[in-house]
Enzyme design. Structure first.
Site, mmCIF file in Angstrom:
data_model
loop_
_atom_site.group_PDB
_atom_site.id
_atom_site.type_symbol
_atom_site.label_atom_id
_atom_site.label_comp_id
_atom_site.label_asym_id
_atom_site.label_seq_id
_atom_site.Cartn_x
_atom_site.Cartn_y
_atom_site.Cartn_z
ATOM 1 N N HIS A 193 17.281 54.435 -83.424
ATOM 2 C CA HIS A 193 18.186 54.299 -84.563
ATOM 3 C C HIS A 193 17.486 53.536 -85.661
ATOM 4 O O HIS A 193 16.866 52.501 -85.421
ATOM 5 C CB HIS A 193 19.495 53.598 -84.163
ATOM 6 C CG HIS A 193 19.303 52.368 -83.343
ATOM 7 N ND1 HIS A 193 18.966 52.409 -82.003
ATOM 8 C CD2 HIS A 193 19.366 51.063 -83.667
ATOM 9 C CE1 HIS A 193 18.843 51.182 -81.544
ATOM 10 N NE2 HIS A 193 19.073 50.340 -82.547
ATOM 11 N N HIS B 274 18.090 51.226 -88.770
ATOM 12 C CA HIS B 274 19.121 50.414 -89.432
ATOM 13 C C HIS B 274 18.916 50.561 -90.939
ATOM 14 O O HIS B 274 17.903 50.079 -91.475
ATOM 15 C CB HIS B 274 18.955 48.929 -89.090
ATOM 16 C CG HIS B 274 19.219 48.573 -87.665
ATOM 17 N ND1 HIS B 274 20.406 48.001 -87.249
ATOM 18 C CD2 HIS B 274 18.450 48.676 -86.547
ATOM 19 C CE1 HIS B 274 20.351 47.759 -85.943
ATOM 20 N NE2 HIS B 274 19.174 48.155 -85.495
ATOM 21 N N HIS C 27 18.295 54.479 -77.778
ATOM 22 C CA HIS C 27 18.369 55.789 -78.423
ATOM 23 C C HIS C 27 17.939 55.466 -79.860
ATOM 24 O O HIS C 27 18.618 54.672 -80.532
ATOM 25 C CB HIS C 27 19.810 56.331 -78.360
ATOM 26 C CG HIS C 27 20.019 57.673 -79.004
ATOM 27 N ND1 HIS C 27 20.738 58.700 -78.389
ATOM 28 C CD2 HIS C 27 19.653 58.162 -80.213
ATOM 29 C CE1 HIS C 27 20.789 59.748 -79.194
ATOM 30 N NE2 HIS C 27 20.146 59.447 -80.313
ATOM 31 N N ASP D 96 27.279 50.366 -88.541
ATOM 32 C CA ASP D 96 26.996 49.465 -87.428
ATOM 33 C C ASP D 96 28.243 48.619 -87.141
ATOM 34 O O ASP D 96 28.930 48.153 -88.058
ATOM 35 C CB ASP D 96 25.816 48.556 -87.791
ATOM 36 C CG ASP D 96 25.257 47.832 -86.573
ATOM 37 O OD1 ASP D 96 24.116 48.141 -86.178
ATOM 38 O OD2 ASP D 96 25.955 46.963 -86.016
ATOM 39 N N HIS E 90 18.351 62.963 -77.794
ATOM 40 C CA HIS E 90 18.131 61.641 -77.191
ATOM 41 C C HIS E 90 16.634 61.346 -77.106
ATOM 42 O O HIS E 90 15.897 62.027 -76.408
ATOM 43 C CB HIS E 90 18.748 61.554 -75.788
ATOM 44 C CG HIS E 90 18.522 60.204 -75.161
ATOM 45 N ND1 HIS E 90 19.348 59.137 -75.383
ATOM 46 C CD2 HIS E 90 17.515 59.746 -74.361
ATOM 47 C CE1 HIS E 90 18.890 58.076 -74.744
ATOM 48 N NE2 HIS E 90 17.774 58.424 -74.113
HETATM 49 P P1 DGP Z 1 19.290 47.280 -81.898
HETATM 50 O O1 DGP Z 1 19.325 45.827 -81.612
HETATM 51 O O2 DGP Z 1 18.212 47.595 -82.943
HETATM 52 O O3 DGP Z 1 19.139 48.113 -80.641
HETATM 53 O O4 DGP Z 1 20.641 47.642 -82.598
HETATM 54 C C1 DGP Z 1 21.746 48.212 -81.963
HETATM 55 C C2 DGP Z 1 22.854 48.172 -82.949
HETATM 56 O O5 DGP Z 1 23.894 48.995 -82.471
HETATM 57 C C3 DGP Z 1 23.452 46.799 -83.187
HETATM 58 O O6 DGP Z 1 23.227 46.403 -84.539
HETATM 59 C C4 DGP Z 1 24.944 46.966 -82.927
HETATM 60 C C5 DGP Z 1 25.131 48.458 -82.889
HETATM 61 N N1 DGP Z 1 26.126 48.911 -81.931
HETATM 62 C C6 DGP Z 1 26.161 48.622 -80.603
HETATM 63 N N2 DGP Z 1 27.200 49.234 -80.024
HETATM 64 C C7 DGP Z 1 27.839 49.932 -81.012
HETATM 65 C C8 DGP Z 1 28.987 50.779 -81.017
HETATM 66 O O7 DGP Z 1 29.653 51.027 -80.011
HETATM 67 N N3 DGP Z 1 29.339 51.300 -82.216
HETATM 68 C C9 DGP Z 1 28.621 51.056 -83.364
HETATM 69 N N4 DGP Z 1 29.062 51.622 -84.490
HETATM 70 N N5 DGP Z 1 27.532 50.278 -83.386
HETATM 71 C C10 DGP Z 1 27.149 49.727 -82.220
#
Ligand code: DGP
Length: 126
Positions: free
Chosen positions: A104, A106, A102, A34, A50
């Site tokens: 995910h 954590h 999309h 993240d 997706h």
């Molecule tokens: P959520 O709030 O559950 O939708 O989490 C989205 C997560 O995605 C957040 O913790 C930050 C991460 N994130 C957003 N943009 C990027 C990116 O471009 N690269 C990476 N590695 N993580 C990202």
């Protein structure tokens, strides 16, 4: 052909159009660090396919959903928290502050966590 969206941020990471620190991938899932970690270890596990959120899963997505869970232990082993423990959290929708549509998971760990996770909130009874 696995369904992908041209403009989805995480589909773009799957396709390698946006760089990410990938820790594991197979034909079904990609796991990458993240960009704003909230714990010492914080990896996102996403399906190659997706799917916008948990609420959008259909029976067609059964394999993709299962593959995310199967990957959790593998990723935990790779990043060194399989023994110490971890959580897999799926923020879903507005109240949960989902920001990328999309699916995910954590995968978070690397330090002692609390339970309930939000001790500052009023207790809910009933
Ligand atoms: P959520 O709030 O559950 O939708 O989490 C989205 C997560 O995605 C957040 O913790 C930050 C991460 N994130 C957003 N943009 C990027 C990116 O471009 N690269 C990476 N590695 N993580 C990202």
């Amino acid at each position: 052909m696995i369904h992908q969206e041209p403009d989805c941020l995480f589909c773009r990471i799957v396709r390698g159009e946006i760089p990410a620190s990938i820790v594991y991938r197979n034909d079904h899932v990609v796991a990458f660090r993240d960009i704003t970690p909230i714990t010492p270890q914080h990896v996102l596990i996403i399906p190659v396919r997706h799917i916008a959120s948990l609420s959008d899963l259909t029976p067609e997505d059964e394999a993709a959903a299962g593959q995310i869970l199967l990957a959790a232990g593998i990723v935990a082993e790779i990043i060194g928290i399989r023994e110490s423990g971890y959580r897999l959290v799926f923020n879903t929708g507005k109240d949960a502050l989902q920001s990328v549509f999309h699916i995910h998971g954590h995968l978070i760990g690397g330090n002692q966590m609390g339970w309930p996770p939000f001790p500052g909130l009023p207790e809910v009874h009933g």
